[in-house]
Write a protein that holds these residues in place. Sequence first.
Motif, mmCIF file in Angstrom:
data_model
loop_
_atom_site.group_PDB
_atom_site.id
_atom_site.type_symbol
_atom_site.label_atom_id
_atom_site.label_comp_id
_atom_site.label_asym_id
_atom_site.label_seq_id
_atom_site.Cartn_x
_atom_site.Cartn_y
_atom_site.Cartn_z
ATOM 1 N N GLN A 62 36.793 39.527 43.531
ATOM 2 C CA GLN A 62 36.329 38.384 44.313
ATOM 3 C C GLN A 62 35.445 37.473 43.466
ATOM 4 O O GLN A 62 34.551 37.923 42.772
ATOM 5 C CB GLN A 62 35.556 38.858 45.537
ATOM 6 C CG GLN A 62 35.278 37.757 46.539
ATOM 7 C CD GLN A 62 34.812 38.296 47.877
ATOM 8 O OE1 GLN A 62 34.716 39.507 48.056
ATOM 9 N NE2 GLN A 62 34.535 37.423 48.805
ATOM 10 N N GLY A 63 35.723 36.175 43.526
ATOM 11 C CA GLY A 63 34.970 35.197 42.755
ATOM 12 C C GLY A 63 35.663 34.751 41.484
ATOM 13 O O GLY A 63 35.275 33.748 40.888
ATOM 14 N N SER A 64 36.695 35.484 41.061
ATOM 15 C CA SER A 64 37.409 35.113 39.842
ATOM 16 C C SER A 64 38.409 33.999 40.123
ATOM 17 O O SER A 64 38.787 33.746 41.268
ATOM 18 C CB SER A 64 38.154 36.328 39.273
ATOM 19 O OG SER A 64 39.188 36.734 40.156
ATOM 20 N N ALA A 65 38.863 33.345 39.072
ATOM 21 C CA ALA A 65 39.856 32.272 39.225
ATOM 22 C C ALA A 65 41.138 32.815 39.845
ATOM 23 O O ALA A 65 41.731 32.176 40.723
ATOM 24 C CB ALA A 65 40.141 31.630 37.875
ATOM 25 N N LEU A 66 41.579 33.988 39.402
ATOM 26 C CA LEU A 66 42.824 34.538 39.940
ATOM 27 C C LEU A 66 42.681 34.886 41.422
ATOM 28 O O LEU A 66 43.629 34.729 42.194
ATOM 29 C CB LEU A 66 43.243 35.772 39.151
ATOM 30 C CG LEU A 66 44.605 36.346 39.541
ATOM 31 C CD1 LEU A 66 45.727 35.351 39.226
ATOM 32 C CD2 LEU A 66 44.869 37.674 38.839
ATOM 33 N N TYR A 67 41.518 35.332 41.816
ATOM 34 C CA TYR A 67 41.287 35.651 43.232
ATOM 35 C C TYR A 67 41.583 34.426 44.094
ATOM 36 O O TYR A 67 42.297 34.515 45.095
ATOM 37 C CB TYR A 67 39.841 36.103 43.422
ATOM 38 C CG TYR A 67 39.424 36.261 44.868
ATOM 39 C CD1 TYR A 67 39.742 37.412 45.580
ATOM 40 C CD2 TYR A 67 38.714 35.252 45.512
ATOM 41 C CE1 TYR A 67 39.367 37.554 46.908
ATOM 42 C CE2 TYR A 67 38.335 35.381 46.837
ATOM 43 C CZ TYR A 67 38.656 36.537 47.531
ATOM 44 O OH TYR A 67 38.282 36.664 48.847
ATOM 45 N N TYR A 68 41.056 33.275 43.702
ATOM 46 C CA TYR A 68 41.268 32.059 44.491
ATOM 47 C C TYR A 68 42.696 31.538 44.347
ATOM 48 O O TYR A 68 43.263 30.990 45.295
ATOM 49 C CB TYR A 68 40.250 30.994 44.104
ATOM 50 C CG TYR A 68 38.848 31.395 44.505
ATOM 51 C CD1 TYR A 68 38.473 31.420 45.842
ATOM 52 C CD2 TYR A 68 37.925 31.795 43.550
ATOM 53 C CE1 TYR A 68 37.208 31.829 46.219
ATOM 54 C CE2 TYR A 68 36.651 32.203 43.916
ATOM 55 C CZ TYR A 68 36.299 32.223 45.246
ATOM 56 O OH TYR A 68 35.046 32.637 45.627
#
Length: 322
Positions: A62-68
Amino acid sequence: MLEFAPIHGIAPAARLCADVRANDPTDTPKRMQPHETADDDVGTPAGPTQANEYCRQKAGPQGSALYYALLQLPPSKRDAAYAVHAFCQEIADIHSAVHDPGVAHAKLDWWRQELTNLFAGKPVHPVTRALAPVVKDTGLSRTAFDAVLHGAEMDLSQMRYLDFAGLNHYCDAAGGAPAELASHVYGFDDAQTPSAARALGHAIALARRVTEAGVDARAGYVYFPIDELQRFGVTAADIQNGKYSPEFLALMKFQDARARKAIREAMAAIPKRDRRKQKPLLALAALQLALLDEVAASDYQVLHQRIDLTPLRKFWRAWRAR
């Protein structure tokens, strides 16, 4: 997804993050022995739920670029996407986490054997256990996974590139091959989409050499081509020693402009009929462009710090990607 108005009063566009791990002399990675396998310290999950959770934490916490970026996928496809990206992350981590070349090559060989296990229906690692149903449902070939290993092989064999042709080949292996692999999980109708996705992943990898120049240098890698360093009057030692100069600024502006052009052209080339399905990749590209903006705004002060977007900014840019 519901459309909503822009949020006012958001946090600053970027935050500066000290790279504590790189600067802490007491933070020494565990020294693995050649006979140890890549999964010795993660254990084997009891079932699919644990394997999928491992992949989420490995590839896109959560919070990473891939998460979003993966929030743009239908929930039914997210576990498969996380599994593919976790595999790519495991391979990419080999050169950064293991400092003994012999051990690094042993880990890469272990993953080759684990791919054999996967395609024989006998995976043992959490990632390959999560990948098993993905391979079955999508028909992904062993060749698509082997292509990802090539980028790791290049990182283990060289730390400099003589010219842009060499860097280009590396970016295709390290960024293009993983993006092409992921495109099959995202889904497509146009036969040109996987190759277009590969070109975009390639361009994103090129841009990361700008935004991660300091991180790369602390790990011993200076990816900017030697002939371009010479053209701008910058040495690899300058970069590794964190030396800022007008020459370094000119070099970074050149690298930035080339990477932006590559990303924009590759984004535009994603076939129209598949743009919605490939939105996670388009979101990653949009986030990389936003990060380039922040790095440029700092006058490319990336050698002593890591610049990142805030989670809210990541969410907003990923959602707006088209």
